[in-house]
Design an enzyme around this catalytic site. Structure first.
Site, PDB file in Angstrom:
ATOM      1  N   LYS A  31     -90.252  32.634  60.533  1.00  0.00           N
ATOM      2  CA  LYS A  31     -90.060  33.812  60.468  1.00  0.00           C
ATOM      3  C   LYS A  31     -90.856  34.752  59.492  1.00  0.00           C
ATOM      4  O   LYS A  31     -90.667  36.014  59.478  1.00  0.00           O
ATOM      5  CB  LYS A  31     -88.535  34.112  59.924  1.00  0.00           C
ATOM      6  CG  LYS A  31     -87.350  33.316  60.759  1.00  0.00           C
ATOM      7  CD  LYS A  31     -87.533  34.255  62.131  1.00  0.00           C
ATOM      8  CE  LYS A  31     -86.272  33.713  63.090  1.00  0.00           C
ATOM      9  NZ  LYS A  31     -86.098  34.879  64.167  1.00  0.00           N
TER      10      LYS A  31
ATOM     11  N   SER B 149     -83.372  22.762  63.616  1.00  0.00           N
ATOM     12  CA  SER B 149     -83.736  23.395  64.732  1.00  0.00           C
ATOM     13  C   SER B 149     -84.982  22.843  65.660  1.00  0.00           C
ATOM     14  O   SER B 149     -84.910  22.771  66.836  1.00  0.00           O
ATOM     15  CB  SER B 149     -83.829  24.876  64.718  1.00  0.00           C
ATOM     16  OG  SER B 149     -85.091  25.181  64.334  1.00  0.00           O
TER      17      SER B 149
HETATM   18  C1  LIG Z   1     -85.118  27.309  61.923  1.00  0.00           C
HETATM   19  C2  LIG Z   1     -84.927  28.528  63.114  1.00  0.00           C
HETATM   20  N1  LIG Z   1     -85.050  27.915  64.307  1.00  0.00           N
HETATM   21  C3  LIG Z   1     -85.174  28.724  65.526  1.00  0.00           C
HETATM   22  C4  LIG Z   1     -84.751  30.059  65.357  1.00  0.00           C
HETATM   23  C5  LIG Z   1     -84.962  30.953  66.586  1.00  0.00           C
HETATM   24  O1  LIG Z   1     -86.128  31.599  66.698  1.00  0.00           O
HETATM   25  P1  LIG Z   1     -86.009  33.135  67.275  1.00  0.00           P
HETATM   26  O2  LIG Z   1     -85.175  33.972  66.412  1.00  0.00           O
HETATM   27  O3  LIG Z   1     -87.404  33.397  67.482  1.00  0.00           O
HETATM   28  O4  LIG Z   1     -85.440  32.866  68.715  1.00  0.00           O
HETATM   29  C6  LIG Z   1     -84.677  30.629  64.129  1.00  0.00           C
HETATM   30  C7  LIG Z   1     -84.136  31.972  63.980  1.00  0.00           C
HETATM   31  O5  LIG Z   1     -83.350  32.324  64.378  1.00  0.00           O
HETATM   32  C8  LIG Z   1     -84.656  29.682  62.945  1.00  0.00           C
HETATM   33  O6  LIG Z   1     -84.582  30.281  61.778  1.00  0.00           O
END
Ligand SMILES: Cc1ncc(COP(=O)(O)O)c(C=O)c1O
Length: 315
Positions: free
Chosen positions: A44, A261
C-alpha cells in the site's frame, strides 16, 4: 552505496522470490513479489504515495491540510508515514477489530484513529468515512476504492517491475481488496502479452476471510468498474480462512514470514497451478507477518486460529 534523501525513495522495486518448492505441480513455477519490503511494510505504500502526489499536483492537497481515509490497516499505515513526512494531519476510520499492531503503527506515525464497528468490517469503515468526508468538505478524501491513482500506481510500477523480472510470466494472482493491484498489474501485463491470465483470490460468498472481498457480496469498488474489472479478470480462486493460514505457515518453510493475505494468494496460486499443465505464476506477498503476531496465526492450533480469523480483520 546510494544515500537516499527520504524513505519515500525506497517505495517499490521489491524483489521476487522463487517459492516453487511449494508448488503442487512440478511444471509450474510459483514466484512471490515481496511487498513487505516497502518502508511502510506493505504494497500500500505505492498507492498511498501515488494518491498523495496526484492530489498535490492537482492542488487538492495543500500544506497543513487534513486527510481522511477508511482503511483496515495497510493503506492507513502508508498514508500515516507519508503524512508525517509531508506535514498533513491524518484521520483513519479503522474497524475496531483489527490487530493491535495496526493501531499501534498508526499511532507511531501520529495518525488519529476513528473507530468503526468491527462487525461491519471494511465496508462499515468505508461508509463511515464517506459520511465524515461529506460533513467536512475542507478535508481531503483520497478514497482508495474510487481513486484511479490506486490502479495507476500498480500500472506504472508493480506491473513493469514484474514484467522486467519475469518476462515469461503466464499467470498473475492477487487478493482483492480495493482491486487496485489486480487491475493495475493485470492491465499492464496483458498489454505486454495478452495471453497472461489474471486471477483474483476471493473468500467464498457470504464468508469473511480476513477482509478479502468477494465481488458477489454487494460492494463493487468504483475503480473495479472504471478499469473494466469484469473483462480483465480471467478467473477467481476461492480461498477459505483455514487455507489462508495454512499457506501462510507453509511459506515459513521457505523462509518467508508473510501476512495472512499472502497466504491466501499463495493458496490461490497453488489452486491455479493444479489446473494448468505448465506455467509461471507470480503472486503478491502484500506484507510481512509482524503485524499479525498477536492474532496467534502461527501459534494457535490451526482450527482455533481459523475460528479467530472470522473475527479479526487481517487487512
Ligand atoms: C495485506 C493486504 N492484502 C491484500 C490487499 C488487497 O489489495 P488491493 O486493495 O490492491 O486489492 C490489501 C488491501 O486491501 C492488503 O492490505
Amino acid at each position: 552505496m546510494t544515500v537516499h534523501d527520504s524513505v519515500l525513495d525506497l517505495i517499490g522495486n521489491t524483489p521476487i522470490v522463487d517459492v516453487s518448492a511449494l508448488s503442487p505441480n512440478p511444471n509450474v513455477r510459483i514466484l512471490g513479489k515481496m511487498e513487505g519490503q516497502n518502508p511502510g511494510g506493505s504494497v500500500k505504500d505505492r498507492i498511498a504515495l501515488a494518491m498523495v502526489q496526484e492530489a498535490e499536483a492537482d492542488g487538492t492537497l495543500t500544506p497543513g491540510k487534513t486527510i481522511i481515509e477508511p482503511s483496515s490497516g495497510n493503506t492507513g499505515i502508508a498514508l500515516a508515514m507519508i503524512s508525517r513526512i509531508r506535514g498533513y494531519h491524518l484521520k483513519i476510520v479503522l474497524p475496531e477489530n483489527v490487530s493491535i499492531e495496526r493501531r499501534q503503527l498508526l499511532e507511531v506515525y501520529g495518525a488519529e484513529i476513528i473507530p468503526s464497528p468491527g462487525n461491519e468490517g471494511s465496508n462499515g469503515a468505508v461508509r463511515r468515512a464517506q459520511e465524515i468526508a461529506a460533513e467536512h468538505p475542507e478535508w481531503v478524501f483520497l478514497y482508495q476504492y474510487g481513486n484511479e491513482a490506486n490502479p495507476r500506481a500498480h500500472y506504472r510500477t508493480t506491473g513493469p517491475e514484474i514484467w522486467a523480472d519475469v518476462p515469461g510470466v503466464t499467470h498473475f494472482v492477487a487478493g482483492l481488496g480495493t482491486s487496485g493491484t489486480l487491475l493495475g498489474v493485470g492491465t499492464y501485463l496483458k498489454e505486454q502479452n495478452p495471453d497472461v491470465k489474471i486471477f483474483a483470490v476471493e473468500p467464498p460468498a457470504g464468508e469473511t476471510v480476513e477482509g478479502l472481498r468477494n465481488l458477489d457480496d454487494g460492494y463493487i469498488p468504483p475503480v473495479f468498474d472504471k478499469w473494466g474489472g469484469f473483462d480483465l479478470l480471467d478467473g477467481k480462486s476461492i480461498v477459505r480462512p483455514r487455507e489462508s493460514l495454512e499457506y501462510t505457515r507453509k511459506m515459513a518453510e521457505v523462509g518467508i514470514f508473510s501476512g495472512i493475505s499472502a497466504g491466501a494468494a499463495l493458496a490461490g496460486a497453488c489452486k491455479v497451478a493444479n489446473r494448468i499443465d505448465e506455467g509461471v505464476i507470480v503472486y503478491i506477498v502484500c506484507d510481512s507477518g509482524w503485524k499479525y503476531l498477536s492474532t496467534g496465526a502461527w501459534t494457535l492450533d490451526l482450527d482455533e486460529a481459523a475460528a479467530n480469523a472470522e473475527k479479526v480483520i487481517y487487512f
